[in-house]
Design an enzyme around this catalytic site. Structure first.
Site, PDB file in Angstrom:
ATOM      1  N   TYR A 116      -2.997  13.416   5.048  1.00  0.00           N
ATOM      2  CA  TYR A 116      -3.507  11.362   5.640  1.00  0.00           C
ATOM      3  C   TYR A 116      -2.487  10.367   5.075  1.00  0.00           C
ATOM      4  O   TYR A 116      -1.531  10.860   4.170  1.00  0.00           O
ATOM      5  CB  TYR A 116      -4.625  11.549   3.828  1.00  0.00           C
ATOM      6  CG  TYR A 116      -5.071  10.864   3.591  1.00  0.00           C
ATOM      7  CD1 TYR A 116      -5.882   9.734   3.890  1.00  0.00           C
ATOM      8  CD2 TYR A 116      -4.374   9.528   2.332  1.00  0.00           C
ATOM      9  CE1 TYR A 116      -7.112   9.129   4.279  1.00  0.00           C
ATOM     10  CE2 TYR A 116      -5.402   8.475   1.725  1.00  0.00           C
ATOM     11  CZ  TYR A 116      -6.417   8.250   2.896  1.00  0.00           C
ATOM     12  OH  TYR A 116      -6.801   6.903   2.756  1.00  0.00           O
ATOM     13  N   LYS A 166       3.007   4.752  -4.561  1.00  0.00           N
ATOM     14  CA  LYS A 166       2.710   5.444  -6.735  1.00  0.00           C
ATOM     15  C   LYS A 166       3.642   4.794  -7.360  1.00  0.00           C
ATOM     16  O   LYS A 166       3.813   4.252  -8.513  1.00  0.00           O
ATOM     17  CB  LYS A 166       2.364   7.169  -5.866  1.00  0.00           C
ATOM     18  CG  LYS A 166       0.756   6.799  -4.894  1.00  0.00           C
ATOM     19  CD  LYS A 166       0.694   8.125  -4.724  1.00  0.00           C
ATOM     20  CE  LYS A 166      -0.628   8.201  -4.113  1.00  0.00           C
ATOM     21  NZ  LYS A 166      -1.812   8.016  -4.479  1.00  0.00           N
ATOM     22  N   ASP A 207       6.355   9.365   5.201  1.00  0.00           N
ATOM     23  CA  ASP A 207       4.927   9.547   4.637  1.00  0.00           C
ATOM     24  C   ASP A 207       5.378  10.017   2.831  1.00  0.00           C
ATOM     25  O   ASP A 207       5.120  10.774   2.678  1.00  0.00           O
ATOM     26  CB  ASP A 207       3.565   9.822   4.522  1.00  0.00           C
ATOM     27  CG  ASP A 207       3.091   8.894   3.444  1.00  0.00           C
ATOM     28  OD1 ASP A 207       3.229   8.644   2.675  1.00  0.00           O
ATOM     29  OD2 ASP A 207       1.564   8.839   3.862  1.00  0.00           O
TER      30      ASP A 207
END
Length: 429
Positions: A145, A268, A240
């Site tokens: 994702y 994050k 990613d």
């Protein structure tokens, strides 16, 4: 599942005001049944819901709270920044400091652009790859994702000639068709696409250690193979590291594996729990971004001073000696305890762990890709989730999400978790 009366009332009201009653789908607990508890506050590795119930937290806001919740130094940094204002829409000194820190920490990142979310960072990195290579197509991996940008919401294809189809209403098939879906840990699936359509493929994007179908580690040689295949094809390799950046070691996974991607996506942890993300890479590629180049990206809150202050303080704490050794030791303790508990209970399953990221998969002896993950037992996971929650352990409300350990966890917290796991697993046979 034990009920939280105020949470029940809040969810009923929220459902009339917010689609599904939540602002991100996994929070609705549809995969595990019941209704979500509403969290009032958190400190360290502990959450308290609106009814005052206490939970040992392994979600950590889905990864960024690596120091623990409400870390005093992070709160102080935010408060100091807050006194100067919340947003200016103009350059600020600390964003230059954060950019310098990121480029120092990650050798493949020579220049970096700050944005507000991982979705925005991944979306722009892909746009930049397309602009730089003058190519249109993208290879991603089934189960990985990279945010909810249109071109990334596609189902898995099979075979070198299979194109993606939309995985969400509202995504045009013409756009989704530019995304090709390969199998994680299967270099041959990537090679087939590159052989069939190499001159049109701008980039391959991958979570180097997967966290979005549960934790799945790369097989030996897989990441190295991706680097070689993309180099030969003239395509860019995008890592990613929204989840893994500064989670498994200072910098990112690419340092652990000795691989230099062309572009890296971060999020994050680099925002210290506030809305901040980034993407960066080689100078020649990054200089294609506006205002230097023709690839456009902009954001009102990009480099927000509060988020930058939180990120700087978080990364400073992570640079201290022994940080990642401690996280890995806690992870190893938990993994060993859960493996023993599974074995004692005779429950089929496995534990996948990378440092302080972990997932328990039910019904499988090994999980290496999305196909393996889909063969797992989500119903048994739901029972596990409920049982652990009733014992005060807050886990991801989905079989296909990573759980996280923070520096605020102690060995005693891990033992408490393992003890609860033994009780719950005994009832899952």
């Amino acid at each position: 599942m034990s009920r939280s009366p105020l949470s029940e009332r809040l969810f009923e009201r929220a459902a009339t005001l917010i689609p599904g009653g939540v602002n991100s789908p996994v929070r609705a607990w549809k995969a595990v049944g019941g209704r979500p508890v509403f969290i009032q506050r958190a400190r360290g590795c502990t959450l308290w819901d609106v009814d005052g119930r206490e939970y040992l937290d392994y979600v950590g806001s889905w990864g960024p709270m690596i120091l623990g919740h409400a870390h005093p130094k992070v709160l102080t940094a935010i408060q100091q920044a807050l006194r100067d204002g919340t947003s200016f829409g103009a350059p600020t000194p600390r964003e230059v400091e954060l950019a310098a820190l990121l480029t120092d920490a990650i050798p493949s990142v020579e220049m970096v652009r700050l944005v507000s979310s991982g979705t925005e960072a991944a979306m722009t990195a892909i746009r930049l790859a397309r602009g730089y290579t003058k190519r249109t197509k993208l290879i991603k991996f089934d189960g990985c994702y990279h945010g909810h940008a249109d071109s990334l919401l596609v189902r898995a294809g099979s075979g070198a000639a299979t194109f993606g189809v939309p995985d969400s209403l509202g995504v045009p098939e013409a756009l989704a068709s530019q995304t090709l879906v390969a199998s994680f840990n299967d270099l041959r699936s990537v090679e087939r696409y590159l052989q069939a359509d190499g001159p049109h493929i701008a980039a391959v994007i991958v979570e180097p250690v997967v966290g979005n179908m549960g934790v799945i580690l790369p097989a030996p040689g897989f990441l190295e193979g991706l680097r070689e295949l993309t180099r030969q094809a003239g395509a860019l390799l995008i890592f990613d590291e929204v989840i893994t950046g500064f989670r498994l070691e200072y910098g990112g996974v690419q340092g652990r594996y000795g691989i230099s991607p062309d572009l890296t996506v971060l999020g994050k942890i680099v925002g210290g729990g506030l809305p901040l993300a980034a993407f960066g890479g080689a100078r020649a590629i990054m200089e294609q971004l506006a205002p230097l180049g023709p690839v456009y990206q902009a954001g009102t809150l990009s480099g927000n001073p509060l988020a930058v202050a939180a990120g700087l303080e978080t990364l400073a704490a992570l640079k201290e000696s022994g940080t990642y050794e401690r996280l890995d030791a806690l992870g190893a303790q938990l993994e060993a305890g859960l493996r023993d508990a599974l074995g004692r209970a005779g429950v089929p399953g496995c534990i996948n762990r990378a440092g302080s990221m972990w997932t328990i998969f039910f019904g499988a002896s090994a999980v290496r890709d999305a196909a393996d993950a889909r063969r797992c037992d989500p119903e048994r996971y739901a029972r596990w989730f409920v049982g652990m929650l009733e014992r005060g352990i807050y886990l991801p409300p989905s079989q296909f999400e990573a759980a996280f350990i923070s520096l605020a966890h102690a060995e005693a917290d891990i033992e408490t978790t393992v003890s609860a796991a033994r009780e719950v697993l005994a009832g899952l046979v």
